[in-house]
Each structure stands twice: as structure tokens, then as C-alpha cells.
Design a protein around this motif. Structure first.
Motif, short mmCIF file in Angstrom:
data_model
loop_
_atom_site.label_atom_id
_atom_site.label_comp_id
_atom_site.label_asym_id
_atom_site.label_seq_id
_atom_site.Cartn_x
_atom_site.Cartn_y
_atom_site.Cartn_z
N GLY A 105 34.39 -50.24 41.78
CA GLY A 105 34.39 -49.31 40.85
C GLY A 105 35.15 -49.82 39.42
N SER A 106 34.89 -49.07 38.24
CA SER A 106 35.89 -49.01 37.23
C SER A 106 36.34 -47.82 36.73
CB SER A 106 34.26 -49.72 36.29
OG SER A 106 33.36 -50.42 36.79
N ILE A 107 36.95 -48.43 36.00
CA ILE A 107 38.29 -47.38 35.88
C ILE A 107 38.40 -47.45 34.43
CG2 ILE A 107 40.60 -45.68 36.16
CD1 ILE A 107 39.73 -47.21 39.15
N SER A 108 38.71 -45.96 33.55
CA SER A 108 39.23 -46.05 32.27
C SER A 108 40.22 -45.72 32.43
CB SER A 108 37.97 -45.92 31.28
OG SER A 108 38.50 -45.95 30.05
N PHE A 109 41.45 -45.58 31.18
CA PHE A 109 42.61 -45.02 30.65
C PHE A 109 43.13 -44.78 29.67
CE2 PHE A 109 43.04 -47.20 34.76
CZ PHE A 109 43.66 -46.59 35.72
N GLN A 110 43.43 -44.10 29.19
CA GLN A 110 43.74 -43.74 27.67
C GLN A 110 45.29 -42.86 27.03
OE1 GLN A 110 41.61 -41.12 26.22
NE2 GLN A 110 41.53 -40.75 23.88
N VAL A 111 45.42 -43.52 25.49
CA VAL A 111 46.62 -43.04 26.07
C VAL A 111 46.36 -41.74 24.93
CG1 VAL A 111 48.57 -42.87 24.09
CG2 VAL A 111 47.60 -45.07 24.98
N PRO A 112 47.39 -40.65 25.67
CA PRO A 112 47.16 -38.99 24.92
C PRO A 112 47.11 -39.03 23.13
CG PRO A 112 48.27 -39.38 27.24
CD PRO A 112 48.28 -40.24 26.48
N GLU A 113 45.80 -38.28 23.26
CA GLU A 113 46.86 -37.88 21.65
C GLU A 113 45.85 -37.23 21.81
OE1 GLU A 113 43.48 -40.51 19.37
OE2 GLU A 113 43.24 -41.47 21.49
#
Length: 290
Positions: A105-113
Motif C-alpha cells: 500500500g501507498s498512503i499520502s498525508f497532507q497538512v490541512p489547508e
């Protein structure tokens, strides 16, 4: 009783940390003989979430199911910290049993904006309170089913489902590949957004590939039908709670080559699109001789 089943699911997604990037999870038998694909998705996401800063939220997950999981053995999750940028983080997760990968699996995360926003409208369907839960099968009906299906139906689930267009599970008729299902976890859980995302990953594997069987008058209960998830993609769009009603709207644009493709949109009851899914699955009718 409902609280106990939900507590078991919470514990299932709370992995044991073995090393900085290494985690171990157990399995829950939901009557399938093999590990439920949604469990591996939820645990893989749980493992990855423990390797990023808590200010970064998962926004997409892409996974391939490689082998059937053994419910009697633990699963080890190896997380690779692929990249940590200024706004995004990327993780690769491999789920391992008996020395072999069962999921990549590949999972991407982001700082909310903040940014531009639009979304699809929620379908106009009855509210969950206006729908009846699917009635359990009688002992006589259960006796007509294969043993694997009897086990599936005999295990209590921590998730409640209410179908807008219920299907006759024993005698399905051909109909368009579209369905709408309300669902929720049956007891209140903590406010942790990470836990709610892991639980949604778990729940997102229910009913999805089954949508591709609707035009063919078959179901998972049909004798000689072999079904299995091959891959799974999940995008998180907006905040949600899995212990409140969510509408899962499905469609299947194609089936061919013993594979079916299904898509899903998940809405909160006030109409916000909170997540989207896509899955391809094996749908095979075995010969009578097998």
C-alpha cells in the motif's frame, strides 16, 4: 453487546509497535476463513499514521491485495518513510504473514489547508431511520447455504447497514449496478480523527465489489461464485465520524475478464462528500466439477 463488538474493532486497529517503523496486528474472524480485506486496509493505515506528525492527515490510500491472509497468525506491517515534504508526506506499507507480503500500500498525508471547493450532490434517498435493517435468515434458509456463508452470517458485526434497495440474498435478480447503503459503527468511539479514518478504511470494503454482481443475478451467497478484492483506493475529502450515519453510494461501470470494477462515494447525512473509493475485484463462476 454492541459496545463490546466496537471495542474489539478499536483494539484490532490499535497495533503493537515493535520498532520505529514496524507494527504487529491481530485478526478478527468475521466468518470468511481468511482475513477480511478491510481489516488489512484499516491496520495498514493505522500503522502509517503512527509514523507521521499528528498535524498531517491521510488524504489517499492505494493498495493491492496480494495473498489471502491467515486469521490464525499475526500480521506484521513494515512502514517505509518515503518522503516528508513541507506539506505532504508519503508512506509505503507492506503487510507480511509467514514471510510473504499479503498487501502493498501507498498512503499520502497532507497538512490541512484552505482551497477551492466543489463536490457531487448526495443522492436523494430515504434517511436511515426510515429504513428497516435487513432481517436475519431463518434457520431453514441458513441450512440451504454453503458452510462458508453460514459462518459469515453467524458472526456479529460492529457495523450496522441499512440498504435503500435491499437485495434478496438467496435469490438475487438482475438489476442495474447501483446501490445505496447507510452504515455506522454501532457504539460511540473516541474523537480521534485517525481512528475514524482507520475505521472508515475497514468499512469501505463492505458491499463495494458486490455492486458489480448486480446486473448478473448473482451474489457472494451464490454457489460456485468466487469473489475477492484485488485492489482498493480510498480518498478522504472532509471530516466525518463513523459512529454517525454515512451514506455509501455505489456504481459499477464495467465487468469483464472475471473482474469487476466498482466505485463509491461516502456522504455524511447532511450531504457533505467525505470520501471516495474505487475497487477492482475477482468475480469468477467456477465450473460444476470444482
Amino acid at each position: 453487546m454492541k459496545e463490546a463488538h466496537v471495542g474489539e474493532l478499536v483494539d484490532l486497529l490499535d497495533l503493537e509497535r515493535l520498532e520505529d517503523n514496524l507494527f504487529r496486528g491481530q485478526s478478527r474472524d468475521i466468518g470468511t476463513h481468511f482475513v477480511f480485506g478491510g481489516q488489512v486496509l484499516g491496520q495498514a493505515l493505522s500503522a502509517a499514521q503512527q509514523t507521521v506528525d499528528s498535524t498531517r492527515e491521510a488524504h489517499s490510500l492505494h493498495a493491492y491485495f496480494l495473498r489471502a491472509g491467515d486469521i490464525n497468525a499475526p500480521i506484521v506491517y513494515n512502514v517505509e518513510r518515503t518522503r516528508d515534504g513541507g506539506t505532504f508526506s508519503s508512506r509505503r506499507v507492506v503487510a507480511i504473514q509467514h514471510g510473504q507480503p499479503i498487501l502493498n500500500g501507498s498512503i499520502s498525508f497532507q497538512v490541512p489547508e484552505q482551497g477551492f471547493e466543489h463536490q457531487s450532490s448526495m443522492p436523494e434517498v430515504p434517511m436511515p431511520e426510515d429504513l428497516e435493517p435487513m432481517p436475519p435468515l431463518s434457520p431453514e434458509q441458513l441450512a440451504q447455504l454453503p458452510t462458508k456463508i453460514q459462518r459469515w452470517l453467524g458472526v456479529d458485526t460492529p457495523i450496522e447497514f441499512r440498504h435503500v434497495w435491499p437485495q434478496d440474498r438467496l435469490h438475487p435478480t438482475k438489476r442495474p449496478p447501483i446501490q445505496h447503503v447507510w452504515f455506522r459503527v454501532t457504539a460511540r468511539i473516541s474523537d480521534s480523527p485517525a481512528l475514524h479514518r482507520s475505521m472508515l478504511a475497514y468499512a469501505s470494503d463492505f458491499n463495494l465489489i458486490g455492486t458489480a454482481t448486480l446486473p448478473h443475478g448473482i451474489s457472494y451467497y451464490t454457489d460456485r461464485v468466487q469473489m475477492a478484492s484485488l485492489d482498493h483506493a480510498l480518498w478522504f475529502h472532509r471530516p466525518f465520524r463513523v459512529d454517525e450515519w454515512l451514506l455509501y453510494s455505489f456504481d459499477s461501470p464495467t465487468a469483464q475478464g472475471a473482474r469487476g470494477l466498482a466505485r463509491g462515494q461516502i456522504f455524511s447525512r447532511d450531504g457533505r462528500l467525505v470520501a471516495s473509493t474505487v475497487q477492482e475485484g475477482l468475480i469468477r463462476l467456477r465450473p460444476d466439477s470444482q
